[in-house]
Design a protein around this motif. Sequence first.
Motif, PDB file in Angstrom:
ATOM      1  N   ARG A   1      -4.058  50.652  12.309  1.00 15.89           N
ATOM      2  CA  ARG A   1      -3.494  52.034  12.281  1.00 15.89           C
ATOM      3  C   ARG A   1      -4.505  52.719  13.102  1.00 15.89           C
ATOM      4  NH1 ARG A   1       1.245  53.386  12.741  1.00 15.89           N
ATOM      5  NH2 ARG A   1       1.702  55.486  11.755  1.00 15.89           N
TER       6      ARG A   1
ATOM      7  N   ARG B   1      -4.578  47.777   8.875  1.00 16.64           N
ATOM      8  CA  ARG B   1      -3.419  48.059   7.874  1.00 16.64           C
ATOM      9  C   ARG B   1      -3.215  47.059   7.041  1.00 16.64           C
ATOM     10  NH1 ARG B   1       2.344  49.505  10.830  1.00 16.64           N
ATOM     11  NH2 ARG B   1       3.071  50.958   8.957  1.00 16.64           N
TER      12      ARG B   1
ATOM     13  N   THR C   1       0.561  52.111  15.723  1.00 22.75           N
ATOM     14  CA  THR C   1      -0.033  50.839  15.270  1.00 22.75           C
ATOM     15  C   THR C   1      -0.124  49.946  16.358  1.00 22.75           C
ATOM     16  OG1 THR C   1       1.490  51.053  13.270  1.00 22.75           O
ATOM     17  CG2 THR C   1       0.713  48.849  13.688  1.00 22.75           C
TER      18      THR C   1
END
Lengths: 84, 84
Positions: free
Chosen positions: A5, A83, A47
């Motif tokens: 992220r 993430r 992302t």
Amino acid sequence: MTEYRIAVQVSLRPDILDPAGRAAEKSLQSMGFAARDARIGKTITLTLDAADAAEAEAKAEQMADQLLANPVMENCSITVTPRM
Amino acid sequence: MTEYRIAVQVSLRPDILDPAGRAAEKSLQSMGFAARDARIGKTITLTLDAADAAEAEAKAEQMADQLLANPVMENCSITVTPRM
């Protein structure tokens, strides 16, 4: 490949006028808050898949340089988190 | 009174469409970056005098509720740091 992220924080350089920040500051003051030096920046979050955090950060720097920030008027800082 | 630097991070709620984020994502993809889930938020930074960090945070929450964020469409998070 791991999912990362990315947050790219873009802010106007201190010597560039920020009319939107000035307007927010004036509104806050008229509402009774003693706020000053208000500036408005933007944060792009996205992302990305990468082999490791270093690769993710390198890609994010390229994205910031090529599209997300204007180096003449803006500073930018990048945060990379794996993430969950 | 101590000077505090306040950062109010405002982001669109996940169920709200973000056309600007979508446009940035498409541009990044057309440039060869495999970016996804791009969203664009804003960060308001300002300076405030307060007796302590708790008071500064309370004032910042009021400012966010009353002016800086729209609670129907946006989430917001506040960071308070004493100014050097």
